[in-house]
Scaffold this motif. Structure first.
Motif, PDB file in Angstrom:
ATOM      1  N   LEU A   1     -49.662 -38.164  32.400  1.00 36.87           N
ATOM      2  CA  LEU A   1     -50.096 -36.832  32.845  1.00 36.87           C
ATOM      3  C   LEU A   1     -49.401 -35.725  32.061  1.00 36.87           C
ATOM      4  O   LEU A   1     -50.038 -34.740  31.655  1.00 36.87           O
ATOM      5  CB  LEU A   1     -49.821 -36.655  34.342  1.00 36.87           C
ATOM      6  CG  LEU A   1     -50.745 -37.421  35.287  1.00 36.87           C
ATOM      7  CD1 LEU A   1     -50.233 -37.279  36.717  1.00 36.87           C
ATOM      8  CD2 LEU A   1     -52.159 -36.896  35.173  1.00 36.87           C
ATOM      9  N   PHE A   2     -48.124 -35.879  31.830  1.00 37.54           N
ATOM     10  CA  PHE A   2     -47.365 -34.882  31.073  1.00 37.54           C
ATOM     11  C   PHE A   2     -47.938 -34.735  29.665  1.00 37.54           C
ATOM     12  O   PHE A   2     -48.164 -33.617  29.182  1.00 37.54           O
ATOM     13  CB  PHE A   2     -45.887 -35.298  31.015  1.00 37.54           C
ATOM     14  CG  PHE A   2     -45.039 -34.422  30.157  1.00 37.54           C
ATOM     15  CD1 PHE A   2     -44.645 -33.169  30.597  1.00 37.54           C
ATOM     16  CD2 PHE A   2     -44.631 -34.841  28.893  1.00 37.54           C
ATOM     17  CE1 PHE A   2     -43.858 -32.352  29.810  1.00 37.54           C
ATOM     18  CE2 PHE A   2     -43.849 -34.029  28.109  1.00 37.54           C
ATOM     19  CZ  PHE A   2     -43.463 -32.791  28.559  1.00 37.54           C
ATOM     20  N   ILE A   3     -48.186 -35.857  29.014  1.00 35.75           N
ATOM     21  CA  ILE A   3     -48.717 -35.813  27.645  1.00 35.75           C
ATOM     22  C   ILE A   3     -50.113 -35.198  27.627  1.00 35.75           C
ATOM     23  O   ILE A   3     -50.430 -34.392  26.741  1.00 35.75           O
ATOM     24  CB  ILE A   3     -48.704 -37.228  27.031  1.00 35.75           C
ATOM     25  CG1 ILE A   3     -47.260 -37.654  26.777  1.00 35.75           C
ATOM     26  CG2 ILE A   3     -49.510 -37.278  25.742  1.00 35.75           C
ATOM     27  CD1 ILE A   3     -47.086 -39.086  26.350  1.00 35.75           C
ATOM     28  N   LEU A   4     -50.959 -35.534  28.608  1.00 39.11           N
ATOM     29  CA  LEU A   4     -52.303 -34.946  28.654  1.00 39.11           C
ATOM     30  C   LEU A   4     -52.248 -33.435  28.798  1.00 39.11           C
ATOM     31  O   LEU A   4     -52.998 -32.703  28.121  1.00 39.11           O
ATOM     32  CB  LEU A   4     -53.109 -35.554  29.805  1.00 39.11           C
ATOM     33  CG  LEU A   4     -53.631 -36.969  29.583  1.00 39.11           C
ATOM     34  CD1 LEU A   4     -54.303 -37.484  30.847  1.00 39.11           C
ATOM     35  CD2 LEU A   4     -54.614 -36.988  28.427  1.00 39.11           C
ATOM     36  N   PHE A   5     -51.383 -32.912  29.644  1.00 41.78           N
ATOM     37  CA  PHE A   5     -51.275 -31.468  29.813  1.00 41.78           C
ATOM     38  C   PHE A   5     -50.724 -30.797  28.562  1.00 41.78           C
ATOM     39  O   PHE A   5     -51.136 -29.693  28.215  1.00 41.78           O
ATOM     40  CB  PHE A   5     -50.419 -31.120  31.034  1.00 41.78           C
ATOM     41  CG  PHE A   5     -51.187 -31.167  32.314  1.00 41.78           C
ATOM     42  CD1 PHE A   5     -52.075 -30.153  32.637  1.00 41.78           C
ATOM     43  CD2 PHE A   5     -51.046 -32.225  33.187  1.00 41.78           C
ATOM     44  CE1 PHE A   5     -52.796 -30.193  33.822  1.00 41.78           C
ATOM     45  CE2 PHE A   5     -51.768 -32.275  34.368  1.00 41.78           C
ATOM     46  CZ  PHE A   5     -52.647 -31.263  34.688  1.00 41.78           C
ATOM     47  N   LYS A   6     -49.807 -31.458  27.867  1.00 41.84           N
ATOM     48  CA  LYS A   6     -49.285 -30.902  26.622  1.00 41.84           C
ATOM     49  C   LYS A   6     -50.379 -30.844  25.560  1.00 41.84           C
ATOM     50  O   LYS A   6     -50.503 -29.853  24.831  1.00 41.84           O
ATOM     51  CB  LYS A   6     -48.107 -31.732  26.100  1.00 41.84           C
ATOM     52  CG  LYS A   6     -46.840 -31.504  26.848  1.00 41.84           C
ATOM     53  CD  LYS A   6     -46.362 -30.098  26.572  1.00 41.84           C
ATOM     54  CE  LYS A   6     -44.997 -29.869  27.148  1.00 41.84           C
ATOM     55  NZ  LYS A   6     -44.499 -28.542  26.848  1.00 41.84           N
ATOM     56  N   ILE A   7     -51.189 -31.894  25.458  1.00 42.31           N
ATOM     57  CA  ILE A   7     -52.280 -31.911  24.482  1.00 42.31           C
ATOM     58  C   ILE A   7     -53.314 -30.856  24.841  1.00 42.31           C
ATOM     59  O   ILE A   7     -53.815 -30.139  23.960  1.00 42.31           O
ATOM     60  CB  ILE A   7     -52.914 -33.319  24.407  1.00 42.31           C
ATOM     61  CG1 ILE A   7     -51.921 -34.294  23.769  1.00 42.31           C
ATOM     62  CG2 ILE A   7     -54.217 -33.293  23.637  1.00 42.31           C
ATOM     63  CD1 ILE A   7     -52.364 -35.739  23.809  1.00 42.31           C
ATOM     64  N   LYS A   8     -53.653 -30.742  26.128  1.00 46.12           N
ATOM     65  CA  LYS A   8     -54.623 -29.738  26.565  1.00 46.12           C
ATOM     66  C   LYS A   8     -54.136 -28.335  26.212  1.00 46.12           C
ATOM     67  O   LYS A   8     -54.898 -27.493  25.734  1.00 46.12           O
ATOM     68  CB  LYS A   8     -54.846 -29.840  28.067  1.00 46.12           C
ATOM     69  CG  LYS A   8     -55.812 -28.810  28.618  1.00 46.12           C
ATOM     70  CD  LYS A   8     -55.863 -28.894  30.137  1.00 46.12           C
ATOM     71  CE  LYS A   8     -56.663 -27.760  30.694  1.00 46.12           C
ATOM     72  NZ  LYS A   8     -55.860 -26.626  31.103  1.00 46.12           N
ATOM     73  N   GLY A   9     -52.867 -28.068  26.437  1.00 51.51           N
ATOM     74  CA  GLY A   9     -52.306 -26.761  26.108  1.00 51.51           C
ATOM     75  C   GLY A   9     -52.340 -26.484  24.614  1.00 51.51           C
ATOM     76  O   GLY A   9     -52.582 -25.359  24.175  1.00 51.51           O
ATOM     77  N   ALA A  10     -52.095 -27.515  23.807  1.00 52.64           N
ATOM     78  CA  ALA A  10     -52.101 -27.328  22.359  1.00 52.64           C
ATOM     79  C   ALA A  10     -53.519 -27.094  21.842  1.00 52.64           C
ATOM     80  O   ALA A  10     -53.730 -26.311  20.915  1.00 52.64           O
ATOM     81  CB  ALA A  10     -51.483 -28.548  21.671  1.00 52.64           C
ATOM     82  N   LEU A  11     -54.504 -27.778  22.428  1.00 49.93           N
ATOM     83  CA  LEU A  11     -55.885 -27.622  21.969  1.00 49.93           C
ATOM     84  C   LEU A  11     -56.499 -26.300  22.405  1.00 49.93           C
ATOM     85  O   LEU A  11     -57.279 -25.699  21.663  1.00 49.93           O
ATOM     86  CB  LEU A  11     -56.747 -28.784  22.482  1.00 49.93           C
ATOM     87  CG  LEU A  11     -56.422 -30.156  21.883  1.00 49.93           C
ATOM     88  CD1 LEU A  11     -57.317 -31.210  22.509  1.00 49.93           C
ATOM     89  CD2 LEU A  11     -56.582 -30.149  20.379  1.00 49.93           C
ATOM     90  N   SER A  12     -56.169 -25.851  23.596  1.00 48.65           N
ATOM     91  CA  SER A  12     -56.755 -24.600  24.075  1.00 48.65           C
ATOM     92  C   SER A  12     -56.114 -23.411  23.390  1.00 48.65           C
ATOM     93  O   SER A  12     -56.694 -22.342  23.327  1.00 48.65           O
ATOM     94  CB  SER A  12     -56.605 -24.477  25.595  1.00 48.65           C
ATOM     95  OG  SER A  12     -55.246 -24.383  25.940  1.00 48.65           O
TER      96      SER A  12
END
Length: 134
Positions: free
Chosen positions: A74-85
């Motif tokens: 979950l932590f990694i998914l939120f970090k990736i989402k933040g980087a992509l947005s």
């Protein structure tokens, strides 16, 4: 027949040491005979969602790894989402208007650039000292 003091003290400590060792050995033997917590218990019967989860992760260690991995995922998914947005651009703050210069009769703020020039005059230093005495 009198014995020297060193012999008496040595004998006393040797006896004390033997007693202490004997008591410690007895305590150790009694403690080893006692049954301690952990191990040997039958596995509990799981029901409901626990039964399904324990079908995949039967040991407690497996559950710990699975839960930790879930949180890490979950932590990694939120970090990736933040980087992509992308992060919104930060607007630059409007420049602050310079503070007006202190009038001839006032003492400027100690943090201001004008304070150094203020202290160059003997009259101004006298004003500053008088303000401290008030």
């Amino acid at each position: 027949v009198e014995q020297p003091l060193t012999t008496i003290i040595t004998t006393m400590f040797a006896t004390l040491g033997r007693r202490t060792a004997l008591h410690a050995a007895r305590r150790t033997a009694q403690q080893q005979a006692k049954r301690r917590m952990g191990g040997g218990a039958a596995a509990p019967e799981w029901t409901g969602i626990d039964k399904v989860v324990r079908g995949y992760f039967p040991k407690d260690e497996d559950m710990v790894v699975a839960i930790s991995g879930g949180y890490l995922g979950l932590f990694i998914l939120f970090k990736i989402k933040g980087a992509l947005s992308g992060s919104p651009e930060i607007e630059e703050a409007a420049p602050v208007a310079a503070a007006p210069a202190a009038s001839a009769g006032e003492i400027p703020d100690v943090d201001s650039e004008e304070f150094g020039a203020f202290l160059e005059s003997e009259e101004n230093v006298a004003k500053l000292v008088e303000s401290f005495e008030k």
